[in-house]
Motif scaffolding. Structure first.
Motif, short mmCIF file in Angstrom:
data_model
loop_
_atom_site.label_atom_id
_atom_site.label_comp_id
_atom_site.label_asym_id
_atom_site.label_seq_id
_atom_site.Cartn_x
_atom_site.Cartn_y
_atom_site.Cartn_z
N TRP A 185 2.97 15.69 -2.69
CA TRP A 185 2.32 16.95 -2.34
C TRP A 185 3.10 18.14 -2.92
O TRP A 185 2.52 19.05 -3.50
N LYS A 200 2.88 6.59 12.51
CA LYS A 200 2.86 7.55 11.40
C LYS A 200 3.90 8.65 11.60
O LYS A 200 4.47 9.14 10.63
N GLN A 208 6.83 9.22 8.86
CA GLN A 208 7.07 10.55 8.30
C GLN A 208 8.53 10.95 8.49
O GLN A 208 9.16 11.51 7.59
N ARG A 239 10.62 9.10 5.98
CA ARG A 239 10.54 9.73 4.65
C ARG A 239 11.37 11.01 4.60
O ARG A 239 11.99 11.32 3.58
N VAL A 262 5.17 3.73 3.72
CA VAL A 262 3.73 3.95 3.66
C VAL A 262 3.13 3.62 5.02
O VAL A 262 3.77 2.97 5.85
N ASP A 263 1.92 4.09 5.25
CA ASP A 263 1.31 3.93 6.57
C ASP A 263 0.47 2.65 6.62
O ASP A 263 0.88 1.65 6.05
N HIS A 281 -0.31 7.25 2.28
CA HIS A 281 0.89 7.69 1.55
C HIS A 281 1.23 6.71 0.42
O HIS A 281 2.39 6.43 0.16
#
Length: 525
Positions: free
Chosen positions: A155, A346, A350, A353, A361-362, A371
């Motif tokens: 992002w 999640k 997060q 990360r 990843v989810d 992700h």
């Protein structure tokens, strides 16, 4: 006679790195190692300890945290090159290698090959005029600044790009520099490397320019070498054989491709499968051999294009059964976060990360948006992901350039959990226990279609105890499996207890685990 200082960039497989360094130095050559600072510290320590007494091996004094597409890969290379130049005054050539590379010729042949012509081997094609870049960003790599990692900070990467593009914030390439592009795998003479280092010292503005370009390992050395060396002394090719798939991923070689590799006009090849033990053994022995004749056919690339173009399966370059049904790799660690409350899992991924270098990843087998990086189409449907789950997970390890990875699973997917926990990889499971309030259970009943908006309240109330018991039973089934790598956290435990479980599960420092355990609203509905 040529004496090679190998610049070895690696981030995993410590046993393979140790064997590689010992093999290469046994032929009278040298090795300068950069071991990724993101890697498991125990892996680096085992490599350093095993090679500490070898006078022909040195380690880069500064270890960079490397990421695909970042300047860090160039920085790591320069660090290892400087150490090699200072440590090995008898080295005549400097050869870039990765931990996945293996020799496909003997040391005797390699030395004679380099002695035969006084030149450098590095791909260098005009960045703007050539078609070396097939798809995606081209000029955008240079004229915009790239501060973020495209794979782990997607992002931020694309948002910063779009902002610069919208505002017209561009920059010029340094006036006296012709940007070139090519493979990062090169072999340079000593005086060329010394000129490159002198250039780096005298032109800091050029380094600053490349520090914020995208994928500079394909442009920095390729640009600087023709700037400091006459072009007649450069061969625009690499001495390391590699082939790319249509997904842009390097082709992996297996046990039955020994003769094919020997017939290529290259000195090394990548990537050799870590599971192709027989191929690795034979190629390792080949480096020490003498008097071997190598008839050159150069058939491999054409054969690969032919077979993949026809869609044939099961031949030399076709998909192997172990690519879809085999192991994820003994050197990899798959971390399964299993939670019925997806929003809780999640929040944890997060936080992982944000606070660690571990890619997470989810619910990749349940949701399209999880992700995931761009994987060339293999990730576009849930059915395809489940059908090729091992191929998908191995591709993710490759894409993230990591040996550890977190994924989320629903506890109802017992068959999938059992399948992955039985893999030869180091697979661990973290169960996130949950309290299922009546409101949550009613919502779950609606989400799974047991009752609709028009259902009478008393009908839903009668379902609540049964559904709650089923949800709790899913967690109990996992406990009954008695997995060795089983861990759990729960909202009714204090952060210190949860942190102890997270530290063991993720193999992170206690203070990092405590930060994760104290994630704000972690267990909230």
């Amino acid at each position: 006679m040529a004496r090679i200082a190998f610049i070895l960039l690696c981030h995993k497989d410590p046993k393979g790195v140790i064997a590689q360094a010992r093999r290469l130095t046994a032929s009278g050559d040298y090795v300068s190692i950069h071991f990724d600072a993101r890697a498991n510290p125990r892996d680096f320590e085992s490599v350093r300890k095993a090679l500490a007494e070898n006078p022909s091996v040195v380690f880069a004094p500064r270890r960079w945290k490397c990421g695909w597409g970042e300047w860090s890969l160039v920085g790591a290379t320069l660090e290892a090159v400087r150490m090699a130049v200072a440590s090995f005054p008898l080295a005549t050539h400097f050869y870039m290698l990765s931990g996945d590379c293996m020799p496909i010729k003997s040391a005797e042949y390699a030395h004679a090959f380099l002695d035969a012509e006084d030149c450098d081997y590095i791909e260098n094609f005009d960045f703007f005029e050539s078609d070396w870049i097939k798809t995606g960003f081209k000029e955008e790599r240079l004229v915009y600044r790239h501060w973020f990692n495209e794979r782990t900070q997607k992002w931020l990467f694309y948002t910063s790009f779009e902002v610069q593009k919208r505002l017209g914030i561009t920059r010029e390439v340094p006036a006296d520099i012709q940007v070139m592009i090519g493979s990062q795998w090169w072999c340079l003479r000593r005086h060329t490397v010394e000129k490159v280092l002198e250039f780096c010292a005298s032109r800091p503005e050029v380094l600053r320019f490349f520090e914020t370009t995208w994928i500079p390992d394909e442009t920095f050395f390729q640009t600087v070498v023709p700037h400091v060396v006459p072009r007649r002394e450069i061969r625009a090719r690499t001495l390391t054989y590699l082939v790319f798939t249509d997904y842009g991923m390097p082709v992996t070689f297996y046990n039955d491709q020994y003769d094919l590799l020997l017939g290529q006009d290259y000195l090394f090849a990548r990537k050799i499968s870590p599971e192709a033990l027989r191929l690795r053994e034979r190629l390792g022995a080949l480096w020490a051999a003498s008097g071997v004749h190598f008839p050159i056919s150069n058939e491999a690339t054409g054969l690969f294009r032919f077979l993949t173009g026809r869609g044939r399966i099961g031949r030399r370059f076709g998909q192997r059964f172990w690519e879809t049904e085999g192991s994820l790799g003994r050197a990899n660690t798959l971390l399964l976060v299993v939670a019925k409350k997806w929003h809780v899992a999640k929040r944890l991924t997060q936080a992982i990360r944000d606070r660690t270098e571990i890619p997470a990843v989810d619910y990749l087998f349940n949701e399209l948006g999880a992700h995931l990086p761009d994987l060339g189409g293999v990730e576009t449907t849930l059915e395809k992901r489940d059908r090729h789950r091992r191929a998908l997970l191995r591709l993710l390890f490759e894409q993230f350039e990591a040996s550890r990875m977190v994924i989320c699973l629903d506890p109802s997917a017992l068959h999938l959990i059992q399948d992955l926990m039985s893999d030869k990889a180091d697979t661990r499971l973290l169960l996130i226990d949950s309290e299922f309030s009546s409101d949550y259970v009613r919502g779950h009943i609606g989400r799974v279609g047991l009752a609709g908006a028009q259902s009478a309240p008393d009908v839903v109330d009668r379902l609540v105890p049964t559904v709650r018991a089923d949800l709790e039973h899913e967690a109990e089934r996992l406990r009954d499996m008695d997995y060795t790598g089983f861990h759990s956290i729960a909202p009714w435990r204090n952060p210190e207890e949860n942190a102890a479980q997270l530290a063991r599960f993720l193999d992170v420092a206690p203070e990092t685990a405590l930060e994760l355990a104290r994630t704000e609203y972690l267990f909230s509905d």
